[in-house]
Design an enzyme around this catalytic site. Sequence first.
Site, PDB file in Angstrom:
ATOM      1  N   LYS A 100     -23.252 -44.913 -62.959  1.00  0.00           N
ATOM      2  CA  LYS A 100     -22.982 -46.172 -63.150  1.00  0.00           C
ATOM      3  C   LYS A 100     -21.467 -46.270 -63.534  1.00  0.00           C
ATOM      4  O   LYS A 100     -20.552 -46.896 -63.049  1.00  0.00           O
ATOM      5  CB  LYS A 100     -23.818 -47.002 -63.858  1.00  0.00           C
TER       6      LYS A 100
ATOM      7  N   ASP B 219     -27.876 -57.373 -63.452  1.00  0.00           N
ATOM      8  CA  ASP B 219     -29.123 -56.571 -63.007  1.00  0.00           C
ATOM      9  C   ASP B 219     -30.085 -58.019 -62.404  1.00  0.00           C
ATOM     10  O   ASP B 219     -30.969 -57.706 -61.859  1.00  0.00           O
ATOM     11  CB  ASP B 219     -29.889 -56.000 -63.904  1.00  0.00           C
TER      12      ASP B 219
ATOM     13  N   GLN C  92     -30.531 -50.327 -69.699  1.00  0.00           N
ATOM     14  CA  GLN C  92     -31.066 -49.445 -68.604  1.00  0.00           C
ATOM     15  C   GLN C  92     -32.520 -49.475 -68.894  1.00  0.00           C
ATOM     16  O   GLN C  92     -32.852 -49.132 -70.038  1.00  0.00           O
ATOM     17  CB  GLN C  92     -30.137 -48.180 -68.630  1.00  0.00           C
TER      18      GLN C  92
END
Length: 282
Positions: free
Chosen positions: A51, A118, A95
Amino acid sequence: MNITNIIDGKPIAAKLRGDLAKEVACLPYQPGLAAILVGDDPASQVYVRNKIKACEKVGIRSIERRIAADASNEDIARVIEPLNADPEIDGILLQLPLPKHLNSDMLVQLIAPEKDVDGLNFVNVGSLVAGHDSGMIPCTPQGAMILIKSVMENLSGMNALVIGRSLLFGKPMAHLLLQENCTVTMAHSRTRDLPEVCTRADILVAAAGVAKLVKGDWIKPGAVVIDVGINRMESGKLCGDVDFDAAQGVAGAITPVPGGVGPMTITCLLANTIRAAINRRG
Ligand code: NAD
C-alpha cells in the site's frame, strides 16, 4: 460453448492509477495516508508495504505507525487520535486482522469518518446502506464493481448473487449492486441449496474464502463471475472461490485469482485517499 472473457484486473488497475497520479499532480497539496500496523503478521506486513509503495507511485505521502503485538486497545486509540487531528493526514487505515486480544470492531469506529478510507466506520456503512454517495466505500467491493462494469454497462434488473456477508466485502458489495438496480441475493454459510441459488445469477460474486466452492455447473451460462476469494492450496499456489477451469466456457466473463480483484483493492484505497483529501481540503 461460450467464449469466456477473462477480466484482467492488472491493466484496469494500472490505467486507474495513472489517472489518479495525474489528479494528484494537479492538487495544490500532497494527500497523506497513515497506515497502522499492529504486531508482526507477515501477510499484514506485505499488505502495508504494498500500500505504501502504491501511494508513492501516485504521489500520495504515506506514513506507517507500527505498534507492538501486545499493545492494548487504549495504546492503539492513542495512535489513532492524533492522526484524526493531523491536518496533513487525509486517510487512516488500520490493517486487519488485529491480534485476537484486541477489539477491532471498536477500534475501527475511532477513525474519523472523513478519514476512514476502508469505509468501515458506521457513518460510512450507513451512507452506503442509505444509498448516499457521500461516504467512503470499502475498497474491494468498489474495485469489484469497476470490474463488473468493465464488461457490463447496464446492470439494471440483473439477478446478482453475493456469496459471503462480511462487513468488509459481502454486505457493501450487495448494496453497491442494489444501487445499480440489480435484484440482489446474499448467500452465506447457512444458505440452503447454494448450487440452485447460483444458477439464477446473471452476476455472481464469490467471497466465502472457500477454495473452488463454486463449481462450473452452478454457473448460469454467460454470467459475469467475480472471484474475490484468496485461498492457498497445498501446492502453495493461490486459487479463488470459483473453480476457474470448470467455469471456462460457461461464464460470459470471469476474474482470475490472482490478478483479478486483488489489484483493484489497493487502487481503490488510493482513490479513497485522494477523495478524502479533496473532501477535506478542496
Ligand atoms: P469472512 O470470513 O469475513 O466472510 C466469509 C463469508 O463467507 C461469511 O459471511 C460466510 O457466511 C460465508 N461462507 C463461508 N463458507 C461458505 C459456504 N460454504 N457457502 C456459502 N457461504 C459461505 O471473509 P471476507 O473478509 O469477506 O473475505 C472473503 C474472501 O475474500 C477471503 O478469501 C478473503 O481472503 C478474500 N478477500 C480478498 C480481497 C482482495 O483484495 N482480493 C479483499 C478482501 C477479502
